[in-house]
Motif scaffolding. Structure first.
Motif, PDB file in Angstrom:
ATOM      1  N   LYS A  29      22.165  36.682  -6.014  1.00  0.00           N
ATOM      2  CA  LYS A  29      22.697  35.632  -5.137  1.00  0.00           C
ATOM      3  C   LYS A  29      24.201  35.795  -4.964  1.00  0.00           C
ATOM      4  N   ASN A  30      24.649  35.543  -3.752  1.00  0.00           N
ATOM      5  CA  ASN A  30      26.075  35.553  -3.458  1.00  0.00           C
ATOM      6  C   ASN A  30      26.352  34.503  -2.394  1.00  0.00           C
ATOM      7  N   SER A  31      27.570  34.454  -1.915  1.00  0.00           N
ATOM      8  CA  SER A  31      27.943  33.398  -0.975  1.00  0.00           C
ATOM      9  C   SER A  31      27.192  33.476   0.348  1.00  0.00           C
ATOM     10  N   SER A  32      26.671  34.648   0.690  1.00  0.00           N
ATOM     11  CA  SER A  32      25.965  34.766   1.974  1.00  0.00           C
ATOM     12  C   SER A  32      24.498  34.343   1.890  1.00  0.00           C
ATOM     13  N   PRO A  67      32.514  31.927  -1.913  1.00  0.00           N
ATOM     14  CA  PRO A  67      32.839  33.358  -1.980  1.00  0.00           C
ATOM     15  C   PRO A  67      33.570  33.760  -3.260  1.00  0.00           C
ATOM     16  N   SER A  68      34.335  32.858  -3.824  1.00  0.00           N
ATOM     17  CA  SER A  68      35.062  33.197  -5.051  1.00  0.00           C
ATOM     18  C   SER A  68      34.123  33.449  -6.229  1.00  0.00           C
ATOM     19  N   GLN A  69      32.869  33.038  -6.098  1.00  0.00           N
ATOM     20  CA  GLN A  69      31.893  33.249  -7.163  1.00  0.00           C
ATOM     21  C   GLN A  69      31.095  34.538  -6.977  1.00  0.00           C
ATOM     22  N   CYS A 128      34.127  39.803  -6.240  1.00  0.00           N
ATOM     23  CA  CYS A 128      35.440  39.189  -6.333  1.00  0.00           C
ATOM     24  C   CYS A 128      36.028  39.314  -7.738  1.00  0.00           C
ATOM     25  N   HIS A 129      35.171  39.545  -8.687  1.00  0.00           N
ATOM     26  CA  HIS A 129      35.613  39.622 -10.069  1.00  0.00           C
ATOM     27  C   HIS A 129      35.685  41.064 -10.555  1.00  0.00           C
ATOM     28  N   GLY A 130      35.392  42.018  -9.678  1.00  0.00           N
ATOM     29  CA  GLY A 130      35.462  43.420 -10.046  1.00  0.00           C
ATOM     30  C   GLY A 130      34.310  43.899 -10.908  1.00  0.00           C
ATOM     31  N   ILE A 131      33.258  43.128 -10.999  1.00  0.00           N
ATOM     32  CA  ILE A 131      32.129  43.492 -11.853  1.00  0.00           C
ATOM     33  C   ILE A 131      31.407  44.719 -11.312  1.00  0.00           C
ATOM     34  N   PHE A 132      31.225  44.786  -9.998  1.00  0.00           N
ATOM     35  CA  PHE A 132      30.477  45.874  -9.402  1.00  0.00           C
ATOM     36  C   PHE A 132      31.353  46.871  -8.659  1.00  0.00           C
ATOM     37  N   ASP A 133      32.636  46.802  -8.835  1.00  0.00           N
ATOM     38  CA  ASP A 133      33.546  47.726  -8.141  1.00  0.00           C
ATOM     39  C   ASP A 133      33.598  49.066  -8.844  1.00  0.00           C
TER      40      ASP A 133
END
Length: 55
Positions: A35-38, A44-46, A50-55
């Motif tokens: 799940k994400n903001s879309s 979106p901040s969640q 945005c937290h670099g977890i999957f970057d």
């Protein structure tokens, strides 16, 4: 020998129940990860990216 077999059957039944519960829990957690903001009401901040977890 019969008592040991019965004990092992009971242990196996409990383990099968635990495995079924854990499979459900993993599925729920995987669903939450997708799940994400879309596709949810999360801001979106969640989003994980945005937290670099999957970057």
């Amino acid at each position: 020998m019969r008592e040991e077999n019965q004990s092992l059957r009971e242990l196996l039944a409990r383990q099968q129940e635990q495995i079924a519960e854990l499979v459900k829990r993993v599925a729920t957690l995987e669903e939450r990860l997708q799940k994400n903001s879309s596709n949810s009401s999360k801001p979106p901040s969640q989003d994980p990216s945005c937290h670099g977890i999957f970057d």
